[in-house]
Design an enzyme around this catalytic site. Structure first.
Site, PDB file in Angstrom:
ATOM      1  N   HIS A  16     -14.742   9.286 -15.949  1.00 34.33           N
ATOM      2  CA  HIS A  16     -14.149   7.935 -15.884  1.00 34.33           C
ATOM      3  C   HIS A  16     -13.843   7.417 -17.294  1.00 34.33           C
ATOM      4  CE1 HIS A  16     -13.955   3.956 -13.564  1.00 34.33           C
ATOM      5  NE2 HIS A  16     -13.739   3.616 -14.822  1.00 34.33           N
ATOM      6  N   HIS A  70     -10.488   5.565 -19.397  1.00 32.00           N
ATOM      7  CA  HIS A  70      -9.105   5.056 -19.428  1.00 32.00           C
ATOM      8  C   HIS A  70      -8.479   5.486 -20.753  1.00 32.00           C
ATOM      9  CE1 HIS A  70      -9.710   2.336 -15.945  1.00 32.00           C
ATOM     10  NE2 HIS A  70     -10.963   2.419 -16.352  1.00 32.00           N
ATOM     11  N   HIS A 128     -11.868   1.737  -8.439  1.00 35.03           N
ATOM     12  CA  HIS A 128     -12.817   0.818  -9.062  1.00 35.03           C
ATOM     13  C   HIS A 128     -13.294  -0.168  -7.994  1.00 35.03           C
ATOM     14  CE1 HIS A 128     -11.170   2.281 -12.820  1.00 35.03           C
ATOM     15  NE2 HIS A 128     -11.955   1.499 -13.530  1.00 35.03           N
ATOM     16  N   GLU A 151     -17.903  -3.332  -9.332  1.00 33.85           N
ATOM     17  CA  GLU A 151     -18.119  -3.700 -10.743  1.00 33.85           C
ATOM     18  C   GLU A 151     -18.179  -5.236 -10.770  1.00 33.85           C
ATOM     19  OE1 GLU A 151     -14.703  -3.091 -13.282  1.00 33.85           O
ATOM     20  OE2 GLU A 151     -15.897  -3.057 -15.132  1.00 33.85           O
ATOM     21  N   ASP A 163     -15.882   4.665 -19.828  1.00 40.41           N
ATOM     22  CA  ASP A 163     -14.866   3.685 -19.409  1.00 40.41           C
ATOM     23  C   ASP A 163     -13.821   3.441 -20.517  1.00 40.41           C
ATOM     24  OD1 ASP A 163     -13.848   2.115 -17.359  1.00 40.41           O
ATOM     25  OD2 ASP A 163     -15.254   0.470 -17.615  1.00 40.41           O
ATOM     26  N   ASP A 164     -14.181   2.640 -21.519  1.00 42.15           N
ATOM     27  CA  ASP A 164     -13.250   2.292 -22.614  1.00 42.15           C
ATOM     28  C   ASP A 164     -14.066   2.264 -23.913  1.00 42.15           C
ATOM     29  OD1 ASP A 164     -10.915   1.276 -20.756  1.00 42.15           O
ATOM     30  OD2 ASP A 164     -12.696   0.209 -20.080  1.00 42.15           O
TER      31      ASP A 164
HETATM   32  N1  ADE Z   1      -9.373  -0.873 -16.848  1.00 47.61           N
HETATM   33  C1  ADE Z   1      -9.963  -0.501 -17.976  1.00 47.61           C
HETATM   34  N2  ADE Z   1     -11.282  -0.732 -17.928  1.00 47.61           N
HETATM   35  C2  ADE Z   1     -11.543  -1.287 -16.716  1.00 47.61           C
HETATM   36  C3  ADE Z   1     -12.702  -1.739 -16.068  1.00 47.61           C
HETATM   37  N3  ADE Z   1     -13.912  -1.687 -16.638  1.00 47.61           N
HETATM   38  N4  ADE Z   1     -12.585  -2.248 -14.824  1.00 47.61           N
HETATM   39  C4  ADE Z   1     -11.390  -2.312 -14.244  1.00 47.61           C
HETATM   40  N5  ADE Z   1     -10.264  -1.885 -14.816  1.00 47.61           N
HETATM   41  C5  ADE Z   1     -10.342  -1.373 -16.039  1.00 47.61           C
HETATM   42 ZN    ZN Z   2     -12.748   1.899 -15.461  1.00 43.53          ZN
END
Ligand code: ADE
Ligand code: ZN
Length: 328
Positions: A12, A14, A192, A195, A273-274
């Site tokens: 996961h 992005h 997703h 969350e 994630d990011d």
């Molecule tokens: N796009 C990038 N990071 C995200 C996240 N944590 N939740 C939903 N969309 C995303």
């Molecule tokens: Zn994500």
């Protein structure tokens, strides 16, 4: 073996969310686009909450305007991931950002990215696969067009469809059409959920999108009957603890439910994630999990084997990755 050198799988990630801030700043300068307001004094991404994070994410992405930009991004991101021991990575890719959902343009972006990924595989041994991501807050019509791009380019590299963006926007049933089309095209499915939304949001993506994996899914913990259903059905959670803590889903690592979910039999995996947005890396996630929950060799191995089995790649690739995980 240190946690940093341990071979890892990340399911996961992005792609734009993995862009180092210096990389985005450099492109902005080259193109004379002023996005200085998205950075803090130290040059890191700056955002106040999840809504603001999505705006900063999209502003950063606005400097990525050509297939070559995306190829350079793939190279930069994979170099970084390989440095943390990642041997196999699935990344969310968006035709919304890559050519405005035009199929011809999307194919050009995809060609550039797959070439960059193949070069990184040769140079660093890291394997990349793509999951096309409709963006929920862009609405169902755009998601349909995105899913069409996914279905048309399904194959060895594009292996899945997985909706991201604002989970509180719209309802999963509004996106079912695209997921049905993607499934028919042979793509694997994730979404997703859990969350920002609670257990019902997780149940809704299972019912309406028929996904086999869930991005985050952690708020399922608020309904133990749902947790047991996830465990029984073997639904795999792509858990991103550092992201959840940075965005305030949970106040601290101690409060994060990953270990409770795992102990109750849910299949969990670990991702970032990011990463630069949340000041994390795969090594950082592993370190914190070891420190907070006492995870050792046996649990990391279990989680990596879960990720290996849940990867959306074809079987020859899975076999090759299994070998890489065995390496000392
Ligand atoms: N796009 C990038 N990071 C995200 C996240 N944590 N939740 C939903 N969309 C995303
Ligand atoms: Zn994500």
């Amino acid at each position: 073996m240190t946690l940093s050198s341990r071979p890892k799988i990340e399911l996961h990630l992005h792609l734009e969310g993995a862009a180092p801030p210096a990389f985005i700043r450099g492109l902005a300068q080259e193109k004379r686009i002023d996005i200085s307001k998205i950075f803090d004094d130290r040059g890191n991404y700056r955002f106040a909450d999840f809504g603001d994070f999505l705006r900063v994410y999209e502003a950063a992405t606005s400097v990525l305007t050509t297939p070559r930009d995306y190829a350079r991004l793939v190279t930069a991101v994979l170099e970084q991931s390989a440095a943390h021991g990642v041997v196999y990575c699935e990344t969310f890719l968006s035709p919304d950002f890559c050519g405005g959902r035009d199929l011809g343009a999307w194919r050009e972006y995809l060609h550039a990215m797959t070439e960059a990924a193949a070069a990184a595989e040769t140079a660093e041994g890291i394997v990349l696969r793509g999951i096309v991501t409709p963006i929920r807050h862009f609405g169902p019509e755009k998601a349909r067009q995105t899913a069409f791009c996914a279905a048309e380019t399904a194959g060895a590299f594009i292996v899945g469809l997985g909706i991201g963006g604002d989970e509180m926007s719209g309802h999963p049933k509004d996106f079912a059409w695209g997921f049905d089309m993607a499934r028919e095209a042979g793509l694997h499915l994730t979404a997703h959920a859990g969350e920002w939304g609670g257990p019902q949001s997780v149940q809704d993506v299972l019912d309406h999108l028929k996904v086999t994996r869930i991005g985050h899914g952690v708020r399922a913990i608020e309904d133990l009957a749902l947790v047991d259903r996830l465990a029984e059905k073997g639904i795999v959670l792509e858990v991103c603890p550092g992201s959840n803590i940075a965005l305030g889903v949970y106040p601290s690592w101690r409060d994060h439910p990953i270990e409770k979910l795992r102990e109750r039999g849910v299949k969990v995996t670990v991702s970032t994630d990011d990463p630069p947005f949340f000041h994390t890396t795969m090594t950082h996630e592993y370190d914190r999990l070891a420190e907070t929950f006492g995870w050792e060799e046996e649990i990391f191995t279990e989680v990596e084997q879960t990720a290996l089995a849940a990867a959306f790649c074809d079987e020859p690739t899975r076999k090759a990755i299994a070998k890489k995980l065995e390496q000392p």
